[in-house]
Design a protein around this motif. Structure first.
Motif, short mmCIF file in Angstrom:
data_model
loop_
_atom_site.label_atom_id
_atom_site.label_comp_id
_atom_site.label_asym_id
_atom_site.label_seq_id
_atom_site.Cartn_x
_atom_site.Cartn_y
_atom_site.Cartn_z
N HIS A 29 10.14 -2.77 -7.42
CA HIS A 29 9.06 -2.46 -8.37
C HIS A 29 8.21 -3.70 -8.63
O HIS A 29 6.97 -3.63 -8.60
N GLU A 30 8.85 -4.82 -8.89
CA GLU A 30 8.09 -6.03 -9.22
C GLU A 30 7.33 -6.55 -8.00
O GLU A 30 6.21 -7.05 -8.12
N TYR A 31 7.93 -6.44 -6.83
CA TYR A 31 7.26 -6.86 -5.61
C TYR A 31 6.03 -5.98 -5.35
O TYR A 31 4.97 -6.47 -4.94
N THR A 32 6.18 -4.69 -5.61
CA THR A 32 5.06 -3.76 -5.44
C THR A 32 3.91 -4.12 -6.38
O THR A 32 2.74 -4.10 -5.99
N GLU A 33 4.24 -4.48 -7.61
CA GLU A 33 3.20 -4.87 -8.55
C GLU A 33 2.50 -6.15 -8.10
O GLU A 33 1.27 -6.28 -8.23
N CYS A 34 3.26 -7.10 -7.59
CA CYS A 34 2.63 -8.32 -7.05
C CYS A 34 1.67 -7.97 -5.92
O CYS A 34 0.55 -8.49 -5.85
N THR A 65 6.36 0.57 4.24
CA THR A 65 6.75 1.94 3.93
C THR A 65 7.36 2.02 2.54
O THR A 65 7.06 2.94 1.76
N LYS A 66 8.21 1.06 2.20
CA LYS A 66 8.80 1.03 0.86
C LYS A 66 7.70 0.89 -0.19
O LYS A 66 7.73 1.55 -1.24
N LEU A 67 6.74 0.02 0.09
CA LEU A 67 5.62 -0.17 -0.84
C LEU A 67 4.81 1.12 -0.98
O LEU A 67 4.47 1.53 -2.09
N ASN A 68 4.51 1.74 0.15
CA ASN A 68 3.69 2.95 0.12
C ASN A 68 4.33 4.05 -0.72
O ASN A 68 3.66 4.75 -1.48
N ILE A 69 5.64 4.22 -0.57
CA ILE A 69 6.34 5.25 -1.33
C ILE A 69 6.25 4.96 -2.83
O ILE A 69 5.96 5.84 -3.64
#
Length: 448
Positions: A259-264, A193-197
């Motif tokens: 943010h960085e985890y989402t980019e990974c 959910t955090k990633l999706n947002i």
């Protein structure tokens, strides 16, 4: 299934990831034979990198520690290089409008994939609400492309995405007070959910910025310029809606880690699904850079806030990868059940639930006072006058009878209760039986 945890990967020295000018200017893709989803991934990652550096700039402007600001600048320089490199993959012979079709295809299929996998009702409702609006934007821009360039848009979308009306763009203009959702509680929602947002906020922000910057550059017609202007205003609504879902209690360094985890996550997903070998290598190189950025964010979080990364992201294993793919059935289901919805205050509601004094009607009466001046309507009207019907690419007639007439643009659906079906669902259930909706409609800032 093999898992991938970027926290367990070995980072490299950030300064060794700086690129020279030749590397920053890769050969663009061929617009004629490149898969539509490759184009979509390029737009997605371009927007993701813009969000990364824009967040970093805002962080730096609110940070009093100069050493920390230097570390942010170090990472941000690489993020800027990544954005420039990805942006240059777009070819010069691809027009603004052709590129726009890819933007809207991404919006449709990305939003669909996120919504299908989302378990938080508030986030899912937000995704489904905007999904139909971006789907309608694809239809409006496609008609413009057919009129002014003689290009059949179904070739650009590769037959993956249907092109037909949904909630009419004219009905999407809402009062700004009706563009905020309750923010989630990061301690209670899934990592996905955090990633999706974060993903959808960056993607819609990129679309908003693109339309803001190209509206005055569109030189084919005045109606085209006005269409970018109008839809750009809807994208502003979407960004406000999506960014409001973020947990406002998160610290700057927690957000940096996310943010960085989402980019990974995104680069890993691109790497696993890319069919263009040369561009796939770029995704791989960017993933290595982002792993380094993630470890830098992890170290900064520990140094300045004495927090470990797993206090923010409990499980470092990346969730199921994001796959851009056709979502025709899902979109049709959402059209059939939610086209009559709008937003009131903090929640999604059927249009029939709005009182006559609602802000929605006040705002509509201002911006759409003269329908003959509404560009999204003018475009369809022009196509009908020119070729006696609108342009569509559909596998079957629209699931809503109100949207099946190809010789008249519907300007009342989801705008006038008398012309809108009463049957409308939210989150796959009726409004009254969806607990998250009843909670978010009480006007309080409830976290889920």
């Amino acid at each position: 299934m093999t898992t991938f945890n970027p926290f367990e990967e070995k980072p490299i020295n950030i300064e060794k990831t700086f690129l020279d000018w030749k590397s920053l200017n890769p050969r663009p893709y061929d617009k004629h034979d490149t898969d539509p989803y490759t184009k979509c991934r390029i737009i997605l990652m371009n927007g993701t990198e813009f969000e990364a550096q824009w967040f970093s700039r805002n962080f730096s402007r609110h940070c009093y520690d100069n050493e920390l600001r230097q570390q942010l600048a170090l990472v941000r320089r690489v993020e800027q290089q990544q954005q420039k490199r990805i942006s240059c993959l777009k070819p010069k012979d691809e027009s603004i409008l052709e590129h726009t079709i890819s933007y809207e295809q991404l919006a449709v299929d990305l939003t669909s994939v996120l919504a299908k996998n989302e378990c938080n009702c508030t986030v899912k409702n937000a995704l489904n609400l905007a999904l139909l609006e971006d789907f309608d934007h694809l239809y409006r821009y496609s008609n413009l492309l057919d009129i002014e360039y003689g290009i059949h848009p179904e070739k650009l979308v590769g037959g993956y995405t249907e092109i037909m009306p949904a909630r009419p763009t004219i009905s999407e203009h809402r009062h700004p007070l009706d563009s905020i959702f309750p923010y989630v509680n990061n301690d209670k929602v899934d990592t996905l959910t955090k990633l999706n947002i974060g993903i959808i906020t960056a993607a819609e922000q990129q679309t908003m910025n693109y339309y803001m910057n190209v509206a005055n550059l569109y030189n084919k017609s005045d109606v085209g310029r006005r269409l970018y202007q109008e839809i750009g205003m809807i994208e502003e609504e979407h960004v406000s809606q999506y960014e409001s879902l973020k947990d406002t209690r998160a610290t700057w360094l927690e957000e940096l880690l996310l943010h960085e985890y989402t980019e990974c996550y995104l680069y890993y997903s691109c790497l696993q699904t890319e069919c263009h070998s040369r561009i796939k290598r770029i995704w791989e190189e960017c993933l290595l850079q982002e792993i380094t950025h993630l470890h830098k964010a992890k170290d900064l979080l520990h140094k300045y806030e004495k927090k470990d990364w797993d206090e923010v992201i409990p499980d470092g294993d990346l969730p199921k990868i994001l796959v851009l793919q056709p979502n025709i059935g899902y979109v049709r289901d959402v059209i059939a059940t939610t086209t009559g919805n709008t937003q009131q205050g903090l929640c999604v509601v059927p249009l029939h639930d709005l009182p006559e004094s609602a802000n929605f009607y006040k705002y509509q009466n201002i911006v759409n006072r003269d329908i003959s001046c509404v560009a999204s309507h003018n475009v369809i009207d022009c196509r009908i006058k020119y070729k006696h019907k609108d342009y569509r690419y559909q596998t079957a007639p629209s699931p809503l009878k109100e949207l099946r007439d190809r010789q008249k643009d519907n300007t009342t659906l989801a705008r006038d209760p008398r012309c809108t079906p009463k049957e409308s669902t939210v989150c796959g259930t009726t409004e009254n039986s969806c607990s998250c909706i009843s909670k978010s409609c009480d006007g309080k800032t409830t976290m889920f």
